[in-house]
Design a protein around this motif. Sequence first.
Motif, PDB file in Angstrom:
ATOM      1  N   UNK A 272       0.831  -1.211   0.000  1.00 40.06           N
ATOM      2  CA  UNK A 272       0.000   0.000   0.000  1.00 40.06           C
ATOM      3  C   UNK A 272       0.863   1.257   0.000  1.00 40.06           C
ATOM      4  N   UNK A 273       2.017   1.204   0.687  1.00 37.20           N
ATOM      5  CA  UNK A 273       2.930   2.357   0.646  1.00 37.20           C
ATOM      6  C   UNK A 273       3.467   2.572  -0.765  1.00 37.20           C
ATOM      7  N   UNK A 274       3.751   1.490  -1.469  1.00 38.62           N
ATOM      8  CA  UNK A 274       4.218   1.620  -2.852  1.00 38.62           C
ATOM      9  C   UNK A 274       3.158   2.294  -3.720  1.00 38.62           C
ATOM     10  N   UNK A 275       1.898   1.913  -3.517  1.00 36.28           N
ATOM     11  CA  UNK A 275       0.812   2.547  -4.274  1.00 36.28           C
ATOM     12  C   UNK A 275       0.683   4.020  -3.892  1.00 36.28           C
ATOM     13  N   UNK A 276       0.773   4.316  -2.595  1.00 37.18           N
ATOM     14  CA  UNK A 276       0.668   5.705  -2.157  1.00 37.18           C
ATOM     15  C   UNK A 276       1.820   6.546  -2.716  1.00 37.18           C
ATOM     16  N   UNK A 277       3.026   5.996  -2.733  1.00 36.05           N
ATOM     17  CA  UNK A 277       4.153   6.739  -3.304  1.00 36.05           C
ATOM     18  C   UNK A 277       3.911   7.049  -4.772  1.00 36.05           C
ATOM     19  N   UNK A 278       3.294   6.121  -5.483  1.00 34.20           N
ATOM     20  CA  UNK A 278       2.949   6.379  -6.885  1.00 34.20           C
ATOM     21  C   UNK A 278       1.942   7.513  -6.983  1.00 34.20           C
ATOM     22  N   UNK A 279       0.935   7.509  -6.107  1.00 33.57           N
ATOM     23  CA  UNK A 279      -0.058   8.590  -6.104  1.00 33.57           C
ATOM     24  C   UNK A 279       0.604   9.945  -5.829  1.00 33.57           C
ATOM     25  N   UNK A 280       1.525   9.963  -4.858  1.00 32.07           N
ATOM     26  CA  UNK A 280       2.210  11.214  -4.523  1.00 32.07           C
ATOM     27  C   UNK A 280       3.087  11.687  -5.676  1.00 32.07           C
ATOM     28  N   UNK A 281       3.746  10.734  -6.370  1.00 30.08           N
ATOM     29  CA  UNK A 281       4.568  11.096  -7.526  1.00 30.08           C
ATOM     30  C   UNK A 281       3.707  11.762  -8.592  1.00 30.08           C
ATOM     31  N   UNK A 282       2.550  11.172  -8.848  1.00 29.38           N
ATOM     32  CA  UNK A 282       1.664  11.730  -9.865  1.00 29.38           C
ATOM     33  C   UNK A 282       1.140  13.098  -9.445  1.00 29.38           C
ATOM     34  N   UNK A 283       0.792  13.227  -8.179  1.00 32.83           N
ATOM     35  CA  UNK A 283       0.281  14.520  -7.690  1.00 32.83           C
ATOM     36  C   UNK A 283       1.259  15.648  -7.976  1.00 32.83           C
ATOM     37  N   UNK A 284       2.542  15.400  -7.733  1.00 30.04           N
ATOM     38  CA  UNK A 284       3.544  16.444  -7.932  1.00 30.04           C
ATOM     39  C   UNK A 284       3.644  16.856  -9.396  1.00 30.04           C
ATOM     40  N   UNK A 285       3.289  15.976 -10.296  1.00 29.70           N
ATOM     41  CA  UNK A 285       3.501  16.245 -11.720  1.00 29.70           C
ATOM     42  C   UNK A 285       2.235  16.630 -12.477  1.00 29.70           C
ATOM     43  N   UNK A 286       1.115  16.543 -11.816  1.00 30.25           N
ATOM     44  CA  UNK A 286      -0.128  17.005 -12.439  1.00 30.25           C
ATOM     45  C   UNK A 286      -0.157  18.533 -12.409  1.00 30.25           C
ATOM     46  N   UNK A 287      -0.435  19.142 -13.542  1.00 29.44           N
ATOM     47  CA  UNK A 287      -0.444  20.606 -13.641  1.00 29.44           C
ATOM     48  C   UNK A 287      -1.879  21.054 -13.890  1.00 29.44           C
ATOM     49  N   UNK A 288      -2.608  21.256 -12.797  1.00 34.35           N
ATOM     50  CA  UNK A 288      -3.983  21.740 -12.835  1.00 34.35           C
ATOM     51  C   UNK A 288      -4.128  22.850 -11.809  1.00 34.35           C
ATOM     52  N   UNK A 289      -4.890  23.878 -12.148  1.00 37.40           N
ATOM     53  CA  UNK A 289      -4.968  25.068 -11.295  1.00 37.40           C
ATOM     54  C   UNK A 289      -5.630  24.778  -9.947  1.00 37.40           C
ATOM     55  N   UNK A 290      -6.554  23.806  -9.887  1.00 38.60           N
ATOM     56  CA  UNK A 290      -7.272  23.509  -8.654  1.00 38.60           C
ATOM     57  C   UNK A 290      -6.734  22.264  -7.953  1.00 38.60           C
TER      58      UNK A 290
END
Length: 381
Positions: A272-290
Amino acid sequence: MSEPRSLSERPRLDNLTLSRKEGFRQLALAPPRIQPDALTAADLAALGVAARAAYDRLRRDWLANLGPIRTPQLAALQEDLWDIVDSNVQDGDKPKGAIAVDAFPGLGKTTAVLHFAQKFHLREIGEEGEFTQAGHERWPVCRVGLTSNVGMKDFNRAILEFFAHPARFRGTSAQFLQRALDCVLDCETKVLIIDDLHFLRWSGRNGREVSNHFKYIANEFPVTLIFVGVELANRGLYSEADDGGDVTLAQTARRTTPLTMEPFAVNDDKRRREWRNLMLWLEKRIVLAEKFPGMLADELSDYLYARTTGHIGSLMTLVNRGCQRAIRTGTERLDEDLLNSVKIDAASEKARQQLEASLRARRWTSKTSTARSATTKAARG
């Protein structure tokens, strides 16, 4: 506020083909993409029409090309690839061990192998130079993609096509193979990637011909063969005579190391930590104003796992398409309502209902125990 950077600052890669050496080199040498600046909703509203169009185009290009991500699966596979390729430095009179990367679609096996190949290309060019001592162009990697019902002559010709050999249009299968050997020797190629190997039929007479062909390449070509495909074992790649297989296939099995990649799992906290780290990686790279912290890792973690069954290919498709829709509609964030309107592959959609039912019954979660505790505390105020 400065104007958004232009796409012209980076060479375009949308029209390249990896079946030719120029395309592979362009991919390997292209500088990393630069993530577009994060703008607020007010910043977006302040942009002029032309500047907003340029910014949105930058975001579309960036979001469509996220990755490759150094997941535990990719890192483990590439470590094995380095071990095998670097150990295959025997003199030319000794055959080199081959590799078979065998995994289901959507797990990133081709992406991982190509990413490794790019790094290998850069390392070899950096250490040995762009030209050989004889003055030929150095091509450390050759990549061949197969199509259905491809024959050995077509396969040999595909190698020549990669090198742009002038005699690739006319000749016999044996002549094509000898010309391919000349290219490999002249260009000091060390890795030969054969993608979509599952398109070849390995049973019966054709299986013996294919096996003998690859044994010849392994014996005579000073390269490491990397096969990439789906269910290669079931198709006969590792068939052994004492297991009822054809004796001519035994040598291929003895010289080939099978590697694989697995989907993400959430059956314990480590995974589950591996999945969460993937989610956090994606969050940092998503470029959306909201966008906001926890948009994926907290709000959408279970949803995204249920939608994609832990297959990274399906996940990247869903996030990419969701972001494109969020930009186009002005939503500028990801949530379940928006993502429910986004279509992805049939396999994920088929498995989605069962996973979502289990999620509603609280039989599983993708969230770590720490994240669940934080959510509970926040809910209690």
